[in-house]
Design a protein around this motif. Structure first.
Motif, short mmCIF file in Angstrom:
data_model
loop_
_atom_site.label_atom_id
_atom_site.label_comp_id
_atom_site.label_asym_id
_atom_site.label_seq_id
_atom_site.Cartn_x
_atom_site.Cartn_y
_atom_site.Cartn_z
N TRP A 1 -20.36 -78.32 -87.12
CA TRP A 1 -19.45 -77.74 -86.14
C TRP A 1 -18.78 -76.54 -86.79
O TRP A 1 -18.68 -76.45 -88.02
CB TRP A 1 -18.40 -78.75 -85.66
N ILE B 1 -15.36 -79.43 -82.20
CA ILE B 1 -15.79 -80.65 -82.89
C ILE B 1 -16.33 -81.66 -81.87
O ILE B 1 -17.38 -82.26 -82.07
CB ILE B 1 -14.63 -81.25 -83.71
N VAL C 1 -19.95 -83.34 -88.50
CA VAL C 1 -19.40 -84.43 -87.71
C VAL C 1 -20.48 -85.49 -87.53
O VAL C 1 -21.66 -85.17 -87.41
CB VAL C 1 -18.86 -83.94 -86.34
N ALA D 1 -20.12 -83.38 -81.46
CA ALA D 1 -20.28 -84.83 -81.56
C ALA D 1 -20.83 -85.45 -80.28
O ALA D 1 -21.47 -86.51 -80.33
CB ALA D 1 -18.94 -85.48 -81.89
N PHE E 1 -15.29 -86.52 -89.14
CA PHE E 1 -15.67 -85.12 -89.32
C PHE E 1 -15.09 -84.58 -90.62
O PHE E 1 -14.12 -85.10 -91.16
CB PHE E 1 -15.22 -84.25 -88.13
#
Length: 174
Positions: free
Chosen positions: A96, A81, A112, A85, A130
């Motif tokens: 993701w 994640i 995300v 990002a 997210f």
């Protein structure tokens, strides 16, 4: 007795092949360790206190191993994640996903976005929102759950920066 311990240990290991079998993995590993510890203790000593210590030690070691493997799975998901990002500007959205090589939890995916920059310069950090998306199945419609976290740059990589576990929001992932 030793053959029974080996069989139960094998069953615990085979349970790893089952996605979403985290509790079976945990309980199977601890049960197998307890039985294996008892079998070893029976071969080593006739002293009940020593045998109990060996059994409890085996169970504690198995539990620690299970917890370690769960932390690795969670860290890999968090890193996935954070990586997605890291390159985003505020308002940008990216997908993701994580495919676990150690299938004690389901593979996950989602989206995300960066909601704000917390700091920049020597300490680059972003607040992210997210989703964990569930695909439609015969039993349930597609759904998403949303969570907030922080990520910070660590050298060239982005890493999860939220305290763990802060609250019971997404298991031990947050």
């Amino acid at each position: 007795m030793l053959q029974a311990a080996a069989t139960l240990t094998l069953m615990a290991v085979l349970s790893l092949a089952c996605s979403a079998c985290g509790s079976l993995y945990s309980e199977g590993a601890q049960t197998g360790a307890g039985i294996a510890g008892a079998a070893i203790a029976a071969k080593v000593t006739n002293n009940a206190a020593v045998a109990t210590g060996i059994g409890l030690g085996a169970v504690a070691a198995a539990k620690a191993g299970v917890q370690y493997s769960e932390r690795v799975v969670h860290r890999n998901t968090q890193d996935s994640i954070a990586k997605a990002a890291g390159s985003l500007d505020v308002g940008g959205v990216a997908p993701w996903s994580i495919t676990h090589s150690f299938p004690i939890e389901d593979d996950e995916h989602g989206r995300v976005t960066v909601s704000r920059t917390i700091s920049s310069g020597a300490l680059d950090c972003k607040e992210i929102v997210f989703s964990v998306d569930r695909d439609a199945t015969k039993e349930a419609a597609a759904a998403s759950a949303f969570y907030v976290a922080a990520v910070c740059r660590d050298g060239s990589a982005w890493k999860w920066a939220s305290a763990e576990p802060a609250t019971d929001r997404w298991g031990a992932l947050q």
